[in-house]
Design a protein around this motif. Sequence first.
Motif, PDB file in Angstrom:
ATOM      1  N   GLU A 218     -11.898  50.697 -24.757  1.00  0.00           N
ATOM      2  CA  GLU A 218     -10.920  51.447 -25.565  1.00  0.00           C
ATOM      3  C   GLU A 218     -11.388  51.420 -27.026  1.00  0.00           C
ATOM      4  O   GLU A 218     -11.296  50.389 -27.699  1.00  0.00           O
ATOM      5  N   CYS A 219     -11.885  52.549 -27.486  1.00  0.00           N
ATOM      6  CA  CYS A 219     -12.465  52.623 -28.839  1.00  0.00           C
ATOM      7  C   CYS A 219     -11.433  53.078 -29.867  1.00  0.00           C
ATOM      8  O   CYS A 219     -11.356  52.528 -30.959  1.00  0.00           O
ATOM      9  N   TRP A 220     -10.677  54.128 -29.523  1.00  0.00           N
ATOM     10  CA  TRP A 220      -9.618  54.618 -30.430  1.00  0.00           C
ATOM     11  C   TRP A 220      -8.360  53.821 -30.125  1.00  0.00           C
ATOM     12  O   TRP A 220      -7.885  53.807 -28.982  1.00  0.00           O
ATOM     13  N   TYR A 221      -7.822  53.149 -31.133  1.00  0.00           N
ATOM     14  CA  TYR A 221      -6.670  52.255 -30.899  1.00  0.00           C
ATOM     15  C   TYR A 221      -5.925  52.066 -32.215  1.00  0.00           C
ATOM     16  O   TYR A 221      -6.532  52.061 -33.295  1.00  0.00           O
ATOM     17  N   SER A 222      -4.613  51.882 -32.124  1.00  0.00           N
ATOM     18  CA  SER A 222      -3.773  51.813 -33.328  1.00  0.00           C
ATOM     19  C   SER A 222      -4.224  50.764 -34.342  1.00  0.00           C
ATOM     20  O   SER A 222      -4.077  50.958 -35.541  1.00  0.00           O
ATOM     21  N   GLY A 246      -6.079  54.832 -26.861  1.00  0.00           N
ATOM     22  CA  GLY A 246      -4.636  54.832 -26.638  1.00  0.00           C
ATOM     23  C   GLY A 246      -3.930  54.169 -27.807  1.00  0.00           C
ATOM     24  O   GLY A 246      -4.528  53.407 -28.569  1.00  0.00           O
ATOM     25  N   SER A 247      -2.635  54.507 -27.933  1.00  0.00           N
ATOM     26  CA  SER A 247      -1.867  53.980 -29.071  1.00  0.00           C
ATOM     27  C   SER A 247      -1.278  52.604 -28.790  1.00  0.00           C
ATOM     28  O   SER A 247      -1.028  51.831 -29.694  1.00  0.00           O
ATOM     29  N   ASP A 248      -1.042  52.277 -27.502  1.00  0.00           N
ATOM     30  CA  ASP A 248      -0.290  51.080 -27.107  1.00  0.00           C
ATOM     31  C   ASP A 248       1.184  51.228 -27.527  1.00  0.00           C
ATOM     32  O   ASP A 248       1.823  50.283 -27.987  1.00  0.00           O
ATOM     33  N   TYR A 249       1.667  52.451 -27.339  1.00  0.00           N
ATOM     34  CA  TYR A 249       3.075  52.761 -27.655  1.00  0.00           C
ATOM     35  C   TYR A 249       4.012  51.883 -26.825  1.00  0.00           C
ATOM     36  O   TYR A 249       3.820  51.727 -25.622  1.00  0.00           O
ATOM     37  N   HIS A 250       5.010  51.280 -27.492  1.00  0.00           N
ATOM     38  CA  HIS A 250       6.036  50.460 -26.823  1.00  0.00           C
ATOM     39  C   HIS A 250       7.448  50.968 -27.158  1.00  0.00           C
ATOM     40  O   HIS A 250       8.419  50.254 -26.896  1.00  0.00           O
ATOM     41  N   GLY A 251       7.575  52.134 -27.790  1.00  0.00           N
ATOM     42  CA  GLY A 251       8.898  52.610 -28.213  1.00  0.00           C
ATOM     43  C   GLY A 251       9.479  51.692 -29.277  1.00  0.00           C
ATOM     44  O   GLY A 251       8.760  51.212 -30.156  1.00  0.00           O
TER      45      GLY A 251
END
Length: 283
Positions: A218-222, A246-251
């Motif tokens: 995972e290269c692109w990450y928040s 991925g963003s690793d979105y958790h709301g």
Amino acid sequence: MKLCDLHTHTTASDGSDSPEELIRLSRETGLSAVSITDHDTTAGLARGAEAAGELGVEFIPGIELSVAFPQGNMHLLGYFIDENSPALKEVLIRVQSARAERNPRILDRLNELGLPISMEELEEMAQGGQIGRPHIARIMVEKGFVKSVGQAFDKYLKKGGPAYAPKSILGPADAINTVRKSGGIPVLAHPFSLMTRDGRELEDIILDLKSQGLMGMECWYSEHDEHFTALCLDICRRNRLVATGGSDYHGKAKPYIHLGTGKGNLRIPYSCVEALKAARDAL
Ligand code: AMP
Ligand code: ZN
Ligand code: FE
Ligand code: FE
């Protein structure tokens, strides 16, 4: 440019959006594809896939496995896994029972530190989803024990912290094999969390994991800055690994991370999805 987000959490683990809400938000955000990658569970995938079918968003079934590794925090993403794979199911039962056994140990430690939280309160917070430390952290904020989720981790819950209890029973090879056996593509999540000193050390770890079957990173990450993203992309290119993002979105559980855009300027090209599909078709 077509964009995607290949790292998100729902109420099936420690995210605050249901799978349906997440898919709806993906559509509103204009993402061409999204993957749900809950911690050590596939419980949100069927609902996510159904909602995605209805709303016309491409859906990639995923998972994020916790891995036991001496250094930093290692998580392994698995894409295109078959949630009915017996090998995957067997491993998830073991991992989920290790988690269930760990939660009361964390609560015991917090209790000893004068910060009482009951198992009932924790189950109420998790709403039937797989319980993780962010649920405990949110209760600590609600009860005024700490000011923020970040502070709960820093002061108590982080690896090595006074209320920490380990859970990972899967080593890297086990985790990679489990994903491969279920027809999935194993991808190292957020490599910054391995806390390597430099690119050389990171690449050595990646090469070792690749020899055990790792297929992407995972290269692109928040939490990756431009420099670290470029370093990861270079490692992928030279070692024929699939670069994902991925963003690793958790709301609401991580309000500063937005679906698709992370902390604001994340852009994950849809070409990640094409590269993953090519890797899957070559298996
Ligand atoms: P667990 O599943 O219990 O190991 O918890 C992992 C979750 O905790 C992941 O979603 C992480 O993003 C989150 N997490 C780890 N460290 C922190 C931190 N310092 N602040 C907020 N969330 C964190
Ligand atoms: Zn999480
Ligand atoms: Fe993670
Ligand atoms: Fe995650």
